[in-house]
Design a protein around this motif. Structure first.
Motif, PDB file in Angstrom:
ATOM      1  N   TYR A 197      51.932  49.592  41.462  1.00 34.08           N
ATOM      2  CA  TYR A 197      53.259  49.679  42.081  1.00 34.08           C
ATOM      3  C   TYR A 197      53.138  49.433  43.576  1.00 34.08           C
ATOM      4  O   TYR A 197      52.193  49.874  44.219  1.00 34.08           O
ATOM      5  CB  TYR A 197      53.867  51.066  41.849  1.00 34.08           C
ATOM      6  CG  TYR A 197      55.099  51.326  42.681  1.00 34.08           C
ATOM      7  CD1 TYR A 197      56.328  50.796  42.312  1.00 34.08           C
ATOM      8  CD2 TYR A 197      55.037  52.085  43.838  1.00 34.08           C
ATOM      9  CE1 TYR A 197      57.461  51.015  43.076  1.00 34.08           C
ATOM     10  CE2 TYR A 197      56.167  52.314  44.607  1.00 34.08           C
ATOM     11  CZ  TYR A 197      57.373  51.778  44.217  1.00 34.08           C
ATOM     12  OH  TYR A 197      58.492  51.992  44.985  1.00 34.08           O
ATOM     13  N   LYS A 198      54.125  48.735  44.107  1.00 35.07           N
ATOM     14  CA  LYS A 198      54.271  48.603  45.553  1.00 35.07           C
ATOM     15  C   LYS A 198      55.744  48.382  45.839  1.00 35.07           C
ATOM     16  O   LYS A 198      56.391  47.544  45.212  1.00 35.07           O
ATOM     17  CB  LYS A 198      53.457  47.428  46.096  1.00 35.07           C
ATOM     18  CG  LYS A 198      53.538  47.316  47.612  1.00 35.07           C
ATOM     19  CD  LYS A 198      52.669  46.201  48.129  1.00 35.07           C
ATOM     20  CE  LYS A 198      52.741  46.139  49.641  1.00 35.07           C
ATOM     21  NZ  LYS A 198      51.934  45.046  50.163  1.00 35.07           N
ATOM     22  N   GLU A 199      56.269  49.156  46.776  1.00 33.78           N
ATOM     23  CA  GLU A 199      57.681  49.022  47.130  1.00 33.78           C
ATOM     24  C   GLU A 199      57.933  47.651  47.742  1.00 33.78           C
ATOM     25  O   GLU A 199      57.211  47.219  48.641  1.00 33.78           O
ATOM     26  CB  GLU A 199      58.066  50.122  48.116  1.00 33.78           C
ATOM     27  CG  GLU A 199      59.531  50.153  48.431  1.00 33.78           C
ATOM     28  CD  GLU A 199      59.893  51.325  49.335  1.00 33.78           C
ATOM     29  OE1 GLU A 199      60.810  51.160  50.131  1.00 33.78           O
ATOM     30  OE2 GLU A 199      59.243  52.378  49.236  1.00 33.78           O
ATOM     31  N   SER A 200      58.955  46.980  47.254  1.00 33.72           N
ATOM     32  CA  SER A 200      59.280  45.634  47.715  1.00 33.72           C
ATOM     33  C   SER A 200      60.106  45.697  48.992  1.00 33.72           C
ATOM     34  O   SER A 200      60.928  46.593  49.169  1.00 33.72           O
ATOM     35  CB  SER A 200      60.061  44.887  46.631  1.00 33.72           C
ATOM     36  OG  SER A 200      60.442  43.621  47.102  1.00 33.72           O
ATOM     37  N   LYS A 207      63.968  45.345  46.443  1.00 32.18           N
ATOM     38  CA  LYS A 207      63.829  46.749  46.044  1.00 32.18           C
ATOM     39  C   LYS A 207      64.823  47.104  44.935  1.00 32.18           C
ATOM     40  O   LYS A 207      66.021  46.961  45.101  1.00 32.18           O
ATOM     41  CB  LYS A 207      64.056  47.662  47.242  1.00 32.18           C
ATOM     42  CG  LYS A 207      63.935  49.115  46.883  1.00 32.18           C
ATOM     43  CD  LYS A 207      63.414  49.917  48.033  1.00 32.18           C
ATOM     44  CE  LYS A 207      63.340  51.378  47.705  1.00 32.18           C
ATOM     45  NZ  LYS A 207      62.536  51.703  46.581  1.00 32.18           N
ATOM     46  N   GLN A 213      56.509  61.172  40.848  1.00 30.31           N
ATOM     47  CA  GLN A 213      56.766  59.743  41.037  1.00 30.31           C
ATOM     48  C   GLN A 213      55.923  58.906  40.076  1.00 30.31           C
ATOM     49  O   GLN A 213      56.409  57.923  39.517  1.00 30.31           O
ATOM     50  CB  GLN A 213      56.492  59.347  42.487  1.00 30.31           C
ATOM     51  CG  GLN A 213      57.483  59.938  43.455  1.00 30.31           C
ATOM     52  CD  GLN A 213      57.073  59.764  44.901  1.00 30.31           C
ATOM     53  OE1 GLN A 213      55.891  59.640  45.214  1.00 30.31           O
ATOM     54  NE2 GLN A 213      58.046  59.773  45.776  1.00 30.31           N
ATOM     55  N   LEU A 241      62.431  55.960  43.610  1.00 25.46           N
ATOM     56  CA  LEU A 241      61.486  57.003  43.216  1.00 25.46           C
ATOM     57  C   LEU A 241      62.098  58.386  43.410  1.00 25.46           C
ATOM     58  O   LEU A 241      62.813  58.613  44.397  1.00 25.46           O
ATOM     59  CB  LEU A 241      60.201  56.902  44.037  1.00 25.46           C
ATOM     60  CG  LEU A 241      59.338  55.686  43.812  1.00 25.46           C
ATOM     61  CD1 LEU A 241      58.163  55.698  44.773  1.00 25.46           C
ATOM     62  CD2 LEU A 241      58.840  55.630  42.391  1.00 25.46           C
ATOM     63  N   GLU A 300      57.838  44.826  41.869  1.00 24.50           N
ATOM     64  CA  GLU A 300      57.501  46.185  42.297  1.00 24.50           C
ATOM     65  C   GLU A 300      56.551  46.913  41.346  1.00 24.50           C
ATOM     66  O   GLU A 300      55.729  47.694  41.786  1.00 24.50           O
ATOM     67  CB  GLU A 300      58.755  47.056  42.483  1.00 24.50           C
ATOM     68  CG  GLU A 300      59.580  46.683  43.673  1.00 24.50           C
ATOM     69  CD  GLU A 300      60.669  47.681  43.955  1.00 24.50           C
ATOM     70  OE1 GLU A 300      60.697  48.200  45.075  1.00 24.50           O
ATOM     71  OE2 GLU A 300      61.487  47.936  43.050  1.00 24.50           O
ATOM     72  N   THR A 305      48.332  47.966  46.959  1.00 22.96           N
ATOM     73  CA  THR A 305      49.274  48.573  46.015  1.00 22.96           C
ATOM     74  C   THR A 305      48.811  49.968  45.639  1.00 22.96           C
ATOM     75  O   THR A 305      47.694  50.377  45.951  1.00 22.96           O
ATOM     76  CB  THR A 305      49.376  47.719  44.736  1.00 22.96           C
ATOM     77  OG1 THR A 305      48.091  47.622  44.135  1.00 22.96           O
ATOM     78  CG2 THR A 305      49.909  46.333  45.038  1.00 22.96           C
TER      79      THR A 305
END
Length: 97
Positions: free
Chosen positions: A84-87, A91, A6, A95, A44, A71
């Motif tokens: 990175y941080k999942e919205s 989105k 990832q 990944l 993101e 994050t």
């Protein structure tokens, strides 16, 4: 927690991004962290540039910001930090498993 696969995928996506924040002499503060949280919800994946006049180490700043903003620290290469941080609402990045 991100797997190696990832992280590689995110690094390839971040390669073409330009840094949207710069950290200078003052270092990271609460105001910067708040702006990063707002930006990462929409994007993101973001890049942050650490300027030459900053006394702190880029890896330390990256860890500090990632912990404060919730994050994932994808990469610190030279003076560039990738987060990175999942919205929740925006989105777009899928990944690999």
């Amino acid at each position: 927690m991100l797997t190696g696969k990832q992280k590689r995928h995110l690094r390839s996506l971040a390669h073409h991004l330009t840094p949207i924040f710069q950290i200078g002499k003052g270092g990271a503060n609460e105001n910067l962290v708040r702006h990063i949280e707002e930006a990462i919800e929409k994007r993101e994946l973001i890049k942050i540039s650490v300027l030459n006049n900053c006394d702190d180490d880029a890896k330390e700043i990256g860890l500090e910001i990632s912990e404060a903003s919730g994050t994932e620290l994808v990469q610190v290469i030279g003076k560039t930090i990738v987060l990175y941080k999942e919205s929740v609402d925006y989105k777009t990045i899928v990944l690999p498993r």
